[in-house]
Write an enzyme that holds these catalytic residues in place. Structure first.
Site, PDB file in Angstrom:
ATOM      1  N   GLU C  81       0.792  -1.237   0.000  1.00 39.45           N
ATOM      2  CA  GLU C  81       0.000   0.000   0.000  1.00 39.45           C
ATOM      3  C   GLU C  81       0.814   1.273   0.000  1.00 39.45           C
ATOM      4  O   GLU C  81       0.515   2.204  -0.748  1.00 39.45           O
ATOM      5  CB  GLU C  81      -0.965   0.010   1.191  1.00 39.45           C
ATOM      6  CG  GLU C  81      -2.134  -0.964   1.063  1.00 39.45           C
ATOM      7  CD  GLU C  81      -1.793  -2.394   1.422  1.00 39.45           C
ATOM      8  OE1 GLU C  81      -0.638  -2.661   1.821  1.00 39.45           O
ATOM      9  OE2 GLU C  81      -2.673  -3.259   1.326  1.00 39.45           O
ATOM     10  N   HIS C 150     -10.919  -5.340  10.033  1.00 38.47           N
ATOM     11  CA  HIS C 150     -11.635  -5.326   8.754  1.00 38.47           C
ATOM     12  C   HIS C 150     -12.994  -4.646   8.822  1.00 38.47           C
ATOM     13  O   HIS C 150     -13.895  -4.963   8.056  1.00 38.47           O
ATOM     14  CB  HIS C 150     -11.796  -6.751   8.210  1.00 38.47           C
ATOM     15  CG  HIS C 150     -10.530  -7.329   7.665  1.00 38.47           C
ATOM     16  ND1 HIS C 150      -9.515  -7.777   8.476  1.00 38.47           N
ATOM     17  CD2 HIS C 150     -10.101  -7.504   6.394  1.00 38.47           C
ATOM     18  CE1 HIS C 150      -8.526  -8.221   7.723  1.00 38.47           C
ATOM     19  NE2 HIS C 150      -8.842  -8.068   6.462  1.00 38.47           N
TER      20      HIS C 150
HETATM   21  C1  LIG Z   1      -2.333  -4.643   4.434  1.00 44.70           C
HETATM   22  C2  LIG Z   1      -3.419  -5.454   3.854  1.00 44.70           C
HETATM   23  N1  LIG Z   1      -3.777  -5.275   2.560  1.00 44.70           N
HETATM   24  C3  LIG Z   1      -4.754  -6.016   2.003  1.00 44.70           C
HETATM   25  C4  LIG Z   1      -5.435  -6.951   2.744  1.00 44.70           C
HETATM   26  C5  LIG Z   1      -6.574  -7.783   2.123  1.00 44.70           C
HETATM   27  N2  LIG Z   1      -6.134  -9.180   1.988  1.00 44.70           N
HETATM   28  C6  LIG Z   1      -6.414 -10.104   2.911  1.00 44.70           C
HETATM   29  S1  LIG Z   1      -5.678 -11.584   2.549  1.00 44.70           S
HETATM   30  C7  LIG Z   1      -5.013 -10.980   1.136  1.00 44.70           C
HETATM   31  C8  LIG Z   1      -4.206 -11.861   0.224  1.00 44.70           C
HETATM   32  C9  LIG Z   1      -2.989 -12.386   0.925  1.00 44.70           C
HETATM   33  O1  LIG Z   1      -2.293 -13.198   0.030  1.00 44.70           O
HETATM   34  P1  LIG Z   1      -1.115 -14.076   0.575  1.00 44.70           P
HETATM   35  O2  LIG Z   1      -0.223 -13.255   1.437  1.00 44.70           O
HETATM   36  O3  LIG Z   1      -0.468 -14.754  -0.586  1.00 44.70           O
HETATM   37  O4  LIG Z   1      -1.799 -15.142   1.541  1.00 44.70           O
HETATM   38  P2  LIG Z   1      -2.834 -16.275   1.117  1.00 44.70           P
HETATM   39  O5  LIG Z   1      -4.219 -15.714   1.313  1.00 44.70           O
HETATM   40  O6  LIG Z   1      -2.548 -16.645  -0.306  1.00 44.70           O
HETATM   41  O7  LIG Z   1      -2.567 -17.428   2.052  1.00 44.70           O
HETATM   42  C10 LIG Z   1      -5.340  -9.637   0.952  1.00 44.70           C
HETATM   43  C11 LIG Z   1      -4.895  -8.799  -0.178  1.00 44.70           C
HETATM   44  C12 LIG Z   1      -5.058  -7.102   4.101  1.00 44.70           C
HETATM   45  N3  LIG Z   1      -5.676  -7.977   4.901  1.00 44.70           N
HETATM   46  N4  LIG Z   1      -4.040  -6.362   4.607  1.00 44.70           N
END
Ligand SMILES: Cc1ncc(C[n+]2csc(CCOP(=O)(O)OP(=O)(O)O)c2C)c(N)n1
Ligand SMILES: Cc1ncc(C[n+]2csc(CCOP(=O)(O)OP(=O)(O)O)c2C)c(N)n1
Ligand SMILES: [Mg+2]
Ligand SMILES: [Mg+2]
Lengths: 345, 337, 345, 337
Positions: C81, C150
């Site tokens: 971000e 959230h």
């Molecule tokens: C700082 C932040 N940005 C965006 C989000 C929204 N979000 C929640 S999980 C996620 C994807 C995370 O991907 P990854 O780190 O690969 O973990 P996975 O879900 O694949 O296990 C996002 C973008 C968040 N929770 N925190």
């Protein structure tokens, strides 16, 4: 009482205190003494921040501490505010008591996520199982054209974050006592200092002591107008009160000392007595701490106000560099006098 | 996944039947714990966003098998598998997901914020990348206190894009902290494929920039994970600093919730089918049977026993009490005195 | 006027509009149409954010836009971000008009530095030479145990930052008109949506149009109490007004639409008329937008208030997960009715 | 610094006398511009924190010699050298430092926030690491608009520790943006030595983790910088993506202000002396004389001419008007209509 008195004239304060057989210390020295005593008495306490171990020693407030406590406990760090705040939070969860030092409050937006989304919410998200005893020291800068990114006071932002505590000491006595309280409070505490207070001198006992959170203090009793003043504005308010005294206006100066928790009773009681409220802050006006204080009064002291509430703040602009603009930017005793006159006159 | 136990050189070689059966049990526990959630979720009384780990179980199992109860673990929004592998009670987790007062956070955190201090889980953040520095922090505390604990942080490929990843690896390497960074690379962040987010699909490659050993393993092979984690844990315990392990894997379910997002066109169905053929649970079961560490019947008994436990846990959790309304205003601040 | 009307009952709104020969669109569709028209008419406009191009399409508000405009202009990005906000700011300085989309407002603390220290201050620091036409769309989540990280609404933080503008549309008409205004405003605009408004339906013209900043609107005229309601609380306030009507209390509901600039005149005028003020916000109480609004009234409408000011907010706690606690956490029409009764009763 | 021009293979080889004299002039301009500040600063009417670049001039000169007027440049709190090398007017800068209405930001920004759109400087941030993503952003704009411009961002070793460094390199590599990352590694962030902040003193090493070419050059040798930057600029113009160049150098003065912090015990005096023997200005002057590109007299004339210009600029700046008080409330927002 010597521990509540504020001295506006620094020229002879040392002699005055000496005369009264009281120990005189500067705000800078008081901060250093607090950290020194904490580091000595509690192995879980440590300091981290850019330059905490350098020859400047954060404007002298951590000067030389690394000699006694080592560079592990007086830790210089990389320029990585968000990550390092997370590190401090993790250490705090594991039982340490980190004190994170920022030379300018302007750098806190860099670690807003770890402060707002992590430290502030942790005790609640874990159902009270894991707390975060983290102290974040930050200094409000001012002057010499420091401009927009090196002069901000952002306590107004943290006011809106449940889970945080906010401390703004105005005297050497409170600087030491509130810092010793903060480190053992067990919660994330935003400890906010003002660069211009560092040379201010006052009575500071040698032994360890704490000043409780949520207890404001009447720096000057008065009957006509309540001036709630934050940080360095306490001194401007006292100066203003002296001027106004000459004009037959009796000003009560209140120093909340901690914004979160806020000593609402003290403020409300004073306003109910005086019927007039001026809030003197060291930050921009809109959405700041002054708005919250005014709103609490509008909620709890309705009918007591004889005049509109007034805020003495910086204008809602970034900080300019040019000396003539800086001059116009910062309020002072004169601004407070003006505000009070508009209420009474 | 190699075919014979004897093909393994490292930790897996020394691993006796107890360890191997333990790995099997942990993976099955995670799988069945979440399949139970899928079963009850449509009732709509488990009101918390669940991020299922199905398909990635080998990673939590392989890593946590090396951890002591007191070692620290930080997980993410996708938290179930790591907590179970570390020893958290299924009933306490289910209760939390149901928002019950008996949940690990008294119902205040839900599925994204499990906590279990007795098992070294000091809380969970669902902010992507947020947990990486926290683990470096507990590791720093351990180093300062010389308490011999190590810290492990699990995070996804997406989290490796946050600045906190960079800042934490730099600090952990500088201070040679006893922390292990486990990146679960399932190629997606919600529905964003890694090729839309990173210039290459090789997160372990980042490690060398910090003078940290970085390795990539098949995250669906529990023994490969177990071996790599074994080395990293030893390195951490010996005070030789951090390790970054990238585990290649794949998420079977949607990013959040029990549905199959492939049907919604989020990811190619072929991929899912391909990965399902490499199911970590099935592959390891077959491996154990082929290497006669376990028999078909023993395996089925294990499965049945776990299912009984899951049934008991989830109904006990569901029957426990909701928090009092007064709880709303409690725990905002820690009270020292 | 159809473009100011709010419909609280979604069941028959489509028929009503159809009957009046008016075009009905959901808030979600209005947002999408605004972006679609902007992308089509102005090459410098582009969207970026995690998942803007995915099958969910940010709860449908960007759904399929990449098909027409390509993945360069509807750009999926890494989870970074602060850096990506810096990228958007840089692009904006170079003449682009980026719209940065966050699925949850909770993630904004991650990019606080680029928003507060860069975007907000740039025009001033450069003496007006370089402006930052950046729109940051963020959505306030709610419910289903989304919990502390959230479900946050953080507009209260941005209120305190000079250089930013803050928009909180409550109707489909305003969602489209304010977004089209925001993208061409030439300043950093925090465009704050509420997840619960996405299915709300209202009249939305097909052609491009803008709704000006700083112009609030009276959603319901009344004489007894002024209720300033933000975002989804506008609907709760209207519902409350209907209930109170039955009790003989005539409520005026004001929707500021933009918090920064704030239509102070409209609010002050209303309070001078009604003598009573309730502020219904979708965020925690202390230090929030409500405090600023109350303070403005205390400054400019002194003597007109017949009763204390009241704030209807979330309590000052992080958001809990458990349904029973969520239930207790969120205020609604009933809470507003209660607050009004306490003022008049 | 090699001894003979013929020893150079790359850009420096093709560089004619104009280029070489241009490099010399830019370095001298920067040096004398700042020595002028040191001269007047004690009067205390230049009220802005000055972060002097003395000792690092070769980097700005060597890089900017390849840039067009319209290319974008982002500098930091240590901004003077980069602005001058890019073509900014000394008088306009001095006026800004004096807080005058004739300054580049009408006196609102000071030394830490210079702006000069005509020369591709869209403003300056003094937040460490803040400018790195901004440059990736202007590069993205150039790629989208196909305007052929490239972007360059200068930043220190300290800035490479911020998460924005990681996030920006990842994005720039993914999109193959026309941006060049110039890290001026002077081994210190204020008074913190790099070994207290990073596990190794090799920032260029980070580049490979992003599939970006990373090179380290002697930042005090203007021709080495010029050659490396030449390649990077070509790569950027050809659409072959970003480059990270680490320039090893040393700051002679204190972090901020005109004093020598060595005397305050901030850094070892030996280091300063060692580095002063490698003064980028003197080394290059001698090189040019030895290679008979310039004569002693020509050099002195150049110096004298620059000094006259600096004298004129600074007094003109100082005599110009302060902003009106009304300016305080202006420019908070851009007014479109
Ligand atoms: C700082 C932040 N940005 C965006 C989000 C929204 N979000 C929640 S999980 C996620 C994807 C995370 O991907 P990854 O780190 O690969 O973990 P996975 O879900 O694949 O296990 C996002 C973008 C968040 N929770 N925190
Ligand atoms: C985010 C942030 N943190 C801290 C500071 C305070 N600060 C100003 S300059 C500086 C050191 C920067 O070091 P480096 O990046 O190496 O640049 P140099 O000064 O050596 O040229 C620091 C810590 C800042 N301006 N911004
Ligand atoms: Mg992933
Ligand atoms: Mg440096």
């Amino acid at each position: 009482m010597p521990w509540t008195k504020v001295y506006t004239d620094m020229s002879d304060v040392k002699d005055i205190l000496a005369g009264e057989g009281l120990r005189a210390l500067s705000y800078r020295e008081a901060l250093k003494e607090a950290q020194e005593q904490l580091l000595r008495s509690d192995d879980s306490v440590f300091l981290l921040g850019e330059g905490v171990d350098d020859p400047g020693g954060i404007f002298g407030s951590t000067l030389g501490l690394w000699n006694e406590f080592g560079k592990e406990r007086v830790m210089d760090i990389a320029i990585a505010e968000n990550g390092m705040t997370g590190v401090a939070i993790g250490a705090a969860m594991a039982g340490m008591k980190p004190v994170f030092v920022h030379m300018r409050m302007d750098f806190l937006p860099m670690c807003m996520d770890q402060i707002v989304n992590h430290a502030a919410k942790w005790n609640y998200m874990t159902g009270g199982k894991v707390n975060v005893p983290l102290v974040v020291r930050s200094i409000i800068g001012r002057g010499w054209g420091s401009a927009a990114q090196h002069s901000q006071a952002l306590h107004g932002l943290f006011m809106h974050v449940p889970g945080l505590k906010i401390v703004m000491p105005s005297t050497p006595y409170d600087a030491k006592g509130l810092l010793m309280e903060a480190v053992n409070d067990g919660n994330p505490v935003m400890f906010i200092e003002h660069r211009w207070l560092y040379d201010y001198i006052g009575f500071v006992p040698e032994e360890a002591y704490t000043v409780p959170f949520g207890k404001g203090i009447v720096r000057r009793p008065g009957s006509d107008v309540t001036v709630v003043a934050l940080s360095v504005m306490v001194y401007e308010a006292i100066k203003a009160a002296k001027t106004l005294e000459g004009l037959g206006m009796d000003i009560e100066v209140i120093d909340p000392r901690t914004l979160k928790p806020l000593d609402e009773e003290l403020i409300i009681a004073s306003v109910k007595k005086t019927g007039r409220l001026v809030i003197a802050d060291v930050a921009c006006k809109t959405g700041g701490a002054g708005a919250e204080i005014a709103c609490r009064v509008a909620e709890s002291a309705h009918g007591y106000l004889k005049a509109p509430v007034k805020r003495v703040n910086f204008p809602d602009t970034p900080t300019p560099c040019s000396p003539v603009l800086e001059e116009a930017y910062y309020p002072n005793a004169g601004t407070i006098v003006q505000a009070v006159k508009e209420l009474i006159g | 996944m190699k075919t014979n136990l004897t093909d393994y050189k490292g930790a897996a070689k020394q691993a006796g039947p107890d360890v191997l059966l333990g790995l099997m049990r942990t993976m099955l526990l995670i799988r069945r714990f979440e399949e139970k959630i899928i079963e009850v979720y449509p009732v709509q009384d488990m009101k918390t966003p669940v991020h299922l780990y199905i398909g990635e179980e080998a990673i939590a199992a392989g890593v946590c098998a090396h951890l002591k109860k007191e070692d620290y673990l930080f997980t993410t929004h996708r938290s179930h598998g790591h907590c179970l592998a570390k020893g958290s009670s299924p009933e306490m987790l289910y209760a939390e997901f149901y928002g019950r007062s008996t949940g690990c956070s008294k119902g205040k955190g839900g599925s994204m914020h499990p906590v279990d201090p007795e098992n070294g889980i000091l809380g969970t953040t669902a902010i992507v990348g947020g947990g990486i520095p926290l683990a470096a922090g507990t590791a720093l505390a351990s180093k300062m206190k010389k308490d011999g604990k190590i810290s492990v942080t699990f995070f996804g490929d997406g989290a490796s894009e946050e600045g906190t990843f960079h800042e934490s690896l730099n600090f952990a390497s500088l201070k040679q902290l006893p922390v292990i960074f486990i990146c679960e690379n399932n190629s997606y962040a919600t529905t964003s494929p890694i090729w839309q987010r990173q210039p290459h699909d090789n997160i372990a490659k980042r490690a060398s920039g910090y003078n940290i050993p970085g390795i990539t393993v098949d995250g669906n092979s529990v023994l490969e994970v177990y071996e790599a984690a074994g080395e990293a844990v030893q390195r951490a315990r010996d005070g030789r600093g951090p390790t970054l392990i990238e585990c290649r894997t794949y998420r079977w379910k949607g990013h959040v919730g029990p549905d199959c997002d492939h049907e919604k066109g989020c990811r190619p169905m072929e991929d899912l089918n391909k990965w399902k053929e490499r199911c970590p649970v099935v592959m390891f079961r077959d491996f154990l049977i082929n290497n006669s560490v376990i028999t078909e019947t023993q395996y089925n008994d294990m499965l049945a026993e776990i299912d009984r436990e899951m049934d008991r846990s989830i109904s006990a959790a569901r029957e426990s009490a909701m928090p009092e309304k007064e709880e709303l205003l409690k725990d905002v601040y820690h009270i020292t005195r």
